[in-house]
Design an enzyme around this catalytic site. Sequence first.
Site, mmCIF file in Angstrom:
data_model
loop_
_atom_site.group_PDB
_atom_site.id
_atom_site.type_symbol
_atom_site.label_atom_id
_atom_site.label_comp_id
_atom_site.label_asym_id
_atom_site.label_seq_id
_atom_site.Cartn_x
_atom_site.Cartn_y
_atom_site.Cartn_z
ATOM 1 N N GLU A 70 0.789 -1.228 0.000
ATOM 2 C CA GLU A 70 0.000 0.000 0.000
ATOM 3 C C GLU A 70 0.826 1.287 0.000
ATOM 4 O OE1 GLU A 70 -2.802 -0.181 3.225
ATOM 5 O OE2 GLU A 70 -3.901 -1.831 2.343
ATOM 6 N N GLU A 79 -5.541 -8.515 0.874
ATOM 7 C CA GLU A 79 -6.166 -8.244 2.172
ATOM 8 C C GLU A 79 -7.643 -7.980 1.957
ATOM 9 O OE1 GLU A 79 -4.485 -5.078 4.594
ATOM 10 O OE2 GLU A 79 -2.447 -5.747 4.108
#
Length: 453
Positions: A170, A358
Amino acid sequence: MNKIDIPSTSRIRHRDFIFGVATAAFQIEGDVNNRLPCIWDTFCRIPGKISDHSNGHIACNHIEYWQQDIELISSLGVNAYRFSISWGRVMTASGQINPQGLAFYRQLIDALNRKGIKAFVTLYHWDLPQYLEDKGGWLNRETAYHFRDYADAISRELGDSVYAYTTLNEPFCSAHLGYETGVHAPGKIGQAHGRQAAHHLLLAHGLAMPVLRKNAPNSQHGIVVNIAPCDPLTQFTDDIRAAKLADDYLNHWYISPLLKGTYPDSFSQLPSNARPHIEDGDMAIIQAPLDYFGINYYTRNVVCSNGRRGFEGFEIVPPKKVAMSLTAMGWEVTPISLTKMLLTLAMEYDLPPIYITENGAAYDDQIIDDEINDMQRVEYYKQHLSALDRAINAGVNVQGYFAWSLMDNFEWAEGYQKRFGLCYVDYTTLVRTPKRSALTIKHFLEQKTDAIR
Ligand code: FCB
């Protein structure tokens, strides 16, 4: 009621589909004295930054409990485990390998491999060594080269024992939350900072890719981005335009350089003093071919216009004003956005195979008679796996899915108050107890098939 209702012909049920659980070093490891301090250690000391004033000193004490944690992972029947390596545990400040730190991850990976659980290793899940931050962190171009050298050293050692390497987790969070809005470590603020950090993070990824490929030719190599699709609040032109800008600024700013080698066209709307310094050749480095594209998905953004110009002109509507269902993070539960996001991406980009790296939800879990009946989380997983199945049916090449998280852990600025685990962690005794959601997924994975749709 507890069954995940996915047809037996679904790719998700196939025994080759990668179904894993995920964690990250700072969030679970503890044992801070045997590694270099990182930006999150420093950030946790700043009053007001972490909602429960906690830190990573003990966390889940995974460094001591790792064997038990592997048993826990294996008991769920998953075939993959995604975790991150703490840069400051495996490298010294002079750029040498720290043998003791490396040995920890080596034994973890060996134990996973012995059990037939694929190791997905993230090299950077936000824990920049503090000594690098002291030299400017991700605002300093040199950090990208330090990252490449770290990736080189580690992949030379671990080589093909790792199934898949992930350069960064991320980059949006590292850059935007860490250097632009300041809600994450290192807590810097300003648009110019955020955009420059983003560019250096992407560059770090691009520099590391060929090195990883050389050192571990049989492993897969890629990156993980988080995507929260942006929907307009209304169908008025201004809101639609605002949502598009938000989508560019928060999502495509990362996806487009990686997959197309360019920033979105709206880059031209950045004020000149906020434009990152980009050197010749950077974009080609960033666009290094990927074996897979990792996507973390939790929720969407609803966006409206505030009448201002450029990137100042969009606002994210607080989810509680528009959502039917919220998690304990205040995030909207919207599985259909996962399906739509995957379909839209597949239309817009030439996508490598996708892993959902995720997905999960925080809820206020209660232990009653030693049981955690986290029915809302069970429902969340059911709905999102069905949403994923729909995208796969529509032709999106998704090869794996990881639940966030194996166990409750340090949820960054929210400290230990937000629980995302499939397993409950009692932070006094550190006992881990599988919740109903863990048992539901275990049951689901017991019924794998060889069927191909
Ligand atoms: C993601 C992070 C992960 C975790 C989840 C809830 O943004 O990658 O570490 O905190 O959110």
